[in-house]
Motif scaffolding. Structure first.
Motif, PDB file in Angstrom:
ATOM      1  N   ALA A 134       0.784  -1.312  -0.171  1.00 50.77           N
ATOM      2  CA  ALA A 134      -0.100   0.108  -0.128  1.00 50.77           C
ATOM      3  C   ALA A 134       0.866   1.331  -0.003  1.00 50.77           C
ATOM      4  CB  ALA A 134      -0.980   0.005   1.389  1.00 50.77           C
ATOM      5  N   ALA A 135       2.066   1.141   0.667  1.00 50.69           N
ATOM      6  CA  ALA A 135       2.852   2.492   0.615  1.00 50.69           C
ATOM      7  C   ALA A 135       3.312   2.498  -0.643  1.00 50.69           C
ATOM      8  CB  ALA A 135       3.797   2.324   1.891  1.00 50.69           C
ATOM      9  N   ILE A 136       4.126   1.413  -0.957  1.00 52.85           N
ATOM     10  CA  ILE A 136       5.015   1.630  -2.107  1.00 52.85           C
ATOM     11  C   ILE A 136       4.193   1.802  -3.346  1.00 52.85           C
ATOM     12  CG2 ILE A 136       6.550  -0.162  -3.598  1.00 52.85           C
ATOM     13  CD1 ILE A 136       7.251  -1.651  -0.960  1.00 52.85           C
ATOM     14  N   GLU A 137       2.874   1.248  -3.359  1.00 55.92           N
ATOM     15  CA  GLU A 137       2.120   1.915  -4.770  1.00 55.92           C
ATOM     16  C   GLU A 137       1.901   3.372  -4.827  1.00 55.92           C
ATOM     17  OE1 GLU A 137      -1.835  -0.221  -4.342  1.00 55.92           O
ATOM     18  OE2 GLU A 137      -0.568  -1.909  -3.778  1.00 55.92           O
ATOM     19  N   LYS A 138       1.963   3.773  -3.484  1.00 52.76           N
ATOM     20  CA  LYS A 138       1.938   5.490  -3.703  1.00 52.76           C
ATOM     21  C   LYS A 138       3.411   5.880  -4.001  1.00 52.76           C
ATOM     22  CE  LYS A 138      -1.867   7.291  -2.361  1.00 52.76           C
ATOM     23  NZ  LYS A 138      -2.559   8.394  -3.234  1.00 52.76           N
TER      24      LYS A 138
END
Ligand code: ZN
Length: 684
Positions: free
Chosen positions: A253-257
Motif C-alpha cells: 500500500a505504501a509502495i504503490e503510493k
C-alpha cells in the motif's frame, strides 16, 4: 553509507572567517531571523532548517520537487514497521489518544505521556534511534490505561478486542523495557538475528540466514546483487521465505503510493538521464528485482547534471545486525552550486589521494572511477533519514558498482548550517577543551574542519581501496563489525588527509591549523564527549560511535610511549590533549592501513579484536563524570529535524508554483504526517 553529526562542539560563530565558501549561510534567500530551534525533550533537541535556493527553481523543477517530496513521505509507515513489528500499533494508539483529547489538561502525567509520544515519533518507534534500546513512558500504566479506556472502541487500532484485552496486549510493548529490549543487538557470541527486535527476520536463526545466503551467493560473482536488501525473512510451513517489499508484496500500500508519485516525477524530469533513473526505480519497486535496483543505481550515478536529486529506497543496512536488509529512506535535494566548489576540488584529486594513501599498494584502486561530489540543500528527508539526519551521504553501497561506475558523494549543507547556528551558542567547547589554543582553533576553523572531514569521509574515504579477488563483501566476511570498520576506515582517510599540505595547495583549507582543530575535536569526542549519549552502565553499540572511539583509543594506546595524546586531570575533571599532531597523523595512517587490510582480506578475527578491544568498552567512571558535566550544561546530546512542507499552488489542473512552509510544532507536525501518510495496516 553515511556520516552523522558527531561534533557536540560544532563551533562556527557568525563573524569568524568564511573560507572557500564553506557553508551556504550567505545565501540571499536564507533568512537570518529564522529560528532553528523547534523543541527539546528528554535527550533530544529538534531543529529546523531552511531551503535556500528553492525560489530560484523553475516552476517545472518545483513541481518535480513536490512529487519527490510526496514520494518520500509515502514511505513513512515503512520505517516504523521495519524498526519493530508493533510500532504501527503503538503509533496508531498514540494518535487516537491525541485525537480524542484535543483539549487535554496539562497534568504531570499528561506531560509525561506527551514526552513519550514525542520520543516515539523522533525515533520512529519504541527503541531509541541511536542506542537502539527500548525506552518507556514516565507516566504510569494506570494513567495510560485510563486514556485508552476513554477511547471509542472503534478507534482502537485492532478490532474485536475489548479495551482490557487491548491493554493486556500492548502493556509489555510500551511499558516493559525488557520486552524486545534492543532494536539491533550486535553483542558478540550471541545470535544477533534472534536478539534484535527489528522486523527484518521472524522465526529464523542467524545460522539459517547465513546458510541460506551461502548456498546462493557465488563468491566470484563480479556483479553480485545486494542479497536480502529488500525483504523480510521468515518461515512458512517450516521453509525459509523472503517476503519482498514491492508492489503486490509486503508494504504494497505504501509502495504503490511511492510509485504513483515517482511516475509523476519522471513525467517532469529535468533531462533524459534523470527520467531513465526514475523509471528504473519505479520498475524496481514494481518487481522487487534486485538486478533492476543495480540498474537503477548505475543510472542514478550517471545522472550528474540535474539540479534536483533524490535518494529513495531501501538503502542503508545499519539497522540489520548482520547488514543485509535495508531501511527505507528518502532525501530530496537541490544542488548548492556555490558550496559545491569545495567538495568538487577534493573529488577532482581523488586519484592523487588514493595513490598517496598509507594503505598497502595491492589494496589501492588503480583507477578511481568517477566520484561526483556536491553540496546539497535538503528539501525533505524521511524514513531512516528522519528525524535524525545524516550530514554526508555516499552512494550507491554496492562495491562493484562503485568500482565500475563510480559513486555520488554529498554533503548536506543547510543541515550542517543549522547545526552550526546552535553549535555557536553551545557551552560544550568551553567545558571540555583543555586549553585556550584548542578553543581558539575550534572557533576559527571548527566549522570548516567539520565540512572538510565530511567531504573527505564520503568522497575519498568510502570510495577508496579495493577488496582482494575472491574475498566476499564485508557483510559476509566482517558481519557484525562491517559497518563499524567501514565508518572507521572512511574517518581515517579524512583524518589522515586533513593534516596534509595538499588541502592547502588545492585551495580548500587556509592552513594546517584547520587540521589540528579537527584532531582536537575528533580526539575529544572519541575519548570523552560522545559518552554523554550513553546511560550509566552501557557500552558502545552504534557503528559510528564505536568507530570514533576505536580510532581515538587505538591512537591513544599506540602513541602512549611517545605521549602523543595525553589525559589530564584538573579539579576532578578529565581533559584530553594532543601533544604531537604529526605523530598522531602517522598513527591514523597505520590504523587505516590495517583496517583496509582487514576489509580487503575479510579478516574477521582481526576485525573482532580491533572493535571489541577499542571500540566497545567504556570507562564507567569517566562516563559518570561526563554525564554530570553535561547535565550542568543543559545540552541535549542528540539532535534531529522537523521537515519543511511543500504546498502546491494549483490553477485548475496545473501546478503553477510550489510554496515552502516551515512548521514549528513538532508534535502537531508528526500527528499531521500520521494522518496524511498513514498508509499501512498495523500488521504487515
Ligand atoms: Zn560513512
Amino acid at each position: 553509507m553515511k556520516i552523522k553529526q558527531f561534533m557536540l562542539i560544532s563551533t562556527l560563530a557568525a563573524g569568524t572567517m568564511m573560507y572557500s565558501c564553506s557553508s551556504n549561510q550567505n545565501k540571499a534567500h536564507d533568512n537570518s531571523d529564522f529560528d532553528v530551534n523547534c523543541d527539546e525533550f528528554a535527550d533530544l533537541q529538534v531543529l529546523r532548517y531552511q531551503i535556500p535556493g528553492f525560489e530560484e527553481l523553475t516552476p517545472k523543477q518545483k513541481e518535480l520537487a513536490y512529487y519527490l517530496f510526496e514520494a518520500a513521505n509515502a514511505g513513512r509507515d515503512i520505517i516504523y514497521d521495519q524498526n519493530n513489528k508493533n510500532n504501527l500499533l503503538v503509533r496508531k494508539t498514540i494518535e487516537a489518544i491525541f485525537e480524542a483529547n484535543p483539549k487535554h489538561e496539562a497534568t504531570e502525567d499528561w506531560k509525561k505521556f506527551e514526552i513519550y509520544a514525542k520520543r516515539f515519533f523522533f525515533s520512529n518507534g519504541v527503541h531509541h534511534h541511536y542506542s537502539n534500546l527500548k525506552f518507556v513512558p514516565a507516566c504510569s500504566f494506570e494513567f495510560f490505561a485510563e486514556l485508552v479506556k476513554k477511547l471509542d472502541p472503534a478507534k482502537l487500532p485492532v478490532s474485536g478486542k475489548t479495551a482490557d484485552e487491548f491493554l493486556a496486549m500492548i502493556k509489555p510493548i510500551i511499558f516493559d523495557s525488557n520486552f524486545e529490549a534492543k532494536k539491533v543487538d550486535l553483542a558478540p557470541g550471541i545470535d544477533n538475528v534472534v536478539a534484535s527486535a527489528n522486523n527484518f527476520y521472524e522465526g529464523v536463526t542467524q545460522k539459517e540466514v547465513e546458510e541460506y545466503y551461502n548456498a546462493r551467493i557465488k563468491k566470484d560473482d563480479a556483479e553480485p546483487i545486494s542479497w536480502g536488501l529488500n525483504s523480510k525473512m521468515t518461515k512458512v510451513d517450516g521453509k525459509i521465505v523472503e517476503q519482498v517489499w514491492k508492489v503486490g508484496g509486503m508494504y504494497s500500500a505504501a509502495i504503490e503510493k511511492i510509485v504513483y508519485w515517482l511516475e509523476k516525477a519522471a513525467g517532469v524530469a529535468e533531462n533524459d538521464k534523470q527520467k531513465k533513473a526514475l523509471n528504473l526505480l519505479v520498475e524496481y519497486y514494481k518487481t522487487g528485482d534486485l538486478k533492476k535496483w543495480d540498474e537503477y543505481n548505475i543510472a542514478w550515478v550517471n545522472d550528474t547534471e540535474s539540479r534536483l536529486d533524490v535518494v529513495n529506497g531501501f538503502i542503508e543496512v545499519y539497522d540489520d545486525a548482520i547488514g543485509k536488509r535495508a531501511s527505507f529512506e528518502s532525501v530530496v535535494s537541490i544542488k548548492d552550486m556555490e558550496a559545491t566548489k569545495r567538495i568538487a576540488a577534493i573529488a577532482k584529486e581523488a586519484q592523487w589521494f588514493e595513490d598517496h594513501s598509507p594503505i598497502a599498494a595491492e589494496h589501492k584502486k588503480k583507477e578511481v572511477k568517477g566520484i561526483t561530489a556536491k553540496v546539497i540543500t535538503v528539501i525533505q528527508e524521511s524514513g531512516a533519514s528522519a528525524q535524525s539526519t545524516p550530514i554526508g551521504i555516499n552512494l550507491p553501497n554496492a562495491n562493484w558498482i562503485r568500482q565500475k561506475h563510480g559513486s555520488k558523494s554529498v554533503s548536506l549543507g543547510n543541515i550542517v548550517h543549522s547545526y552550526n547556528v546552535v553549535g555557536a551558542k553551545s557551552p560544550v567547547l568551553k567545558e571540555f577543551a583543555e586549553n585556550e589554543a584548542q578553543i581558539a582553533r575550534a572557533k576559527e576553523y571548527g566549522s570548516l574542519a567539520g565540512d572538510l572531514h565530511t567531504d573527505m569521509h564520503e568522497v575519498i574515504g568510502h570510495a577508496s581501496g579495493q577488496i582482494n579477488k575472491g574475498v566476499g563483501d564485508p557483510d559476509q566476511t566482517l558481519k557484525n563489525y562491517a559497518s563499524t570498520l567501514e565508518e572507521a576506515r572512511a574517518d581515517l582517510v579524512a583524518l589522515y588527509y586533513v593534516l596534509d599540505q595538499k588541502l592547502v595547495d588545492i585551495g580548500v583549507m587556509p592552513s594546517l591549523d584547520c587540521g589540528k582543530a579537527e584532531y582536537d575535536g575528533y580526539i575529544m569526542n572519541g575519548l570523552i564527549t560522545q559518552l554523554t549519549r550513553l546511560n550509566i552502565g552501557e557500552n558502545l553499540e552504534e557503528a559510528h560511535m564505536r568507530n570514533r572511539q576505536l580510532n581515538a583509543k587505538w591512537a591513544y594506546e599506540m602513541g602512549k610511549k611517545d605521549n602523543v595524546i595525553e589525559f589530564i586531570k584538573r579539579d576532578g575533571k578529565t581533559y584530553v590533549k594532543v601533544n604531537n599532531y604529526e605523530k598522531l597523523r602517522d598513527l591514523f595512517g597505520q590504523l587505516l592501513k590495517e583496517i583496509q587490510r582487514i576489509k580487503s582480506e575479510g579478516d574477521y578475527k582481526a576485525a573482532t579484536a580491533l572493535v571489541e578491544g577499542y571500540g566497545v568498552k567504556v570507562d564507567q567512571d569517566l562516563l559518570k563524570e561526563v554525564k554530570e558535566r553535561f547535565n550542568k550544561l543543559n545540552v541535549a546530546p542528540y539532535k534531529g529535524f522537523i521537515q519543511p512542507k511543500l504546498v502546491p499552488v494549483m490553477q485548475g489542473e496545473n501546478m503553477v508554483d510550489v510554496k515552502v512552509e516551515y512548521p514549528s510544532d513538532f508534535l502537531i507536525n508528526q500527528l499531521e504526517q500520521g494522518k496524511n501518510y498513514g498508509l499501512l495496516p498495523v500488521k504487515n
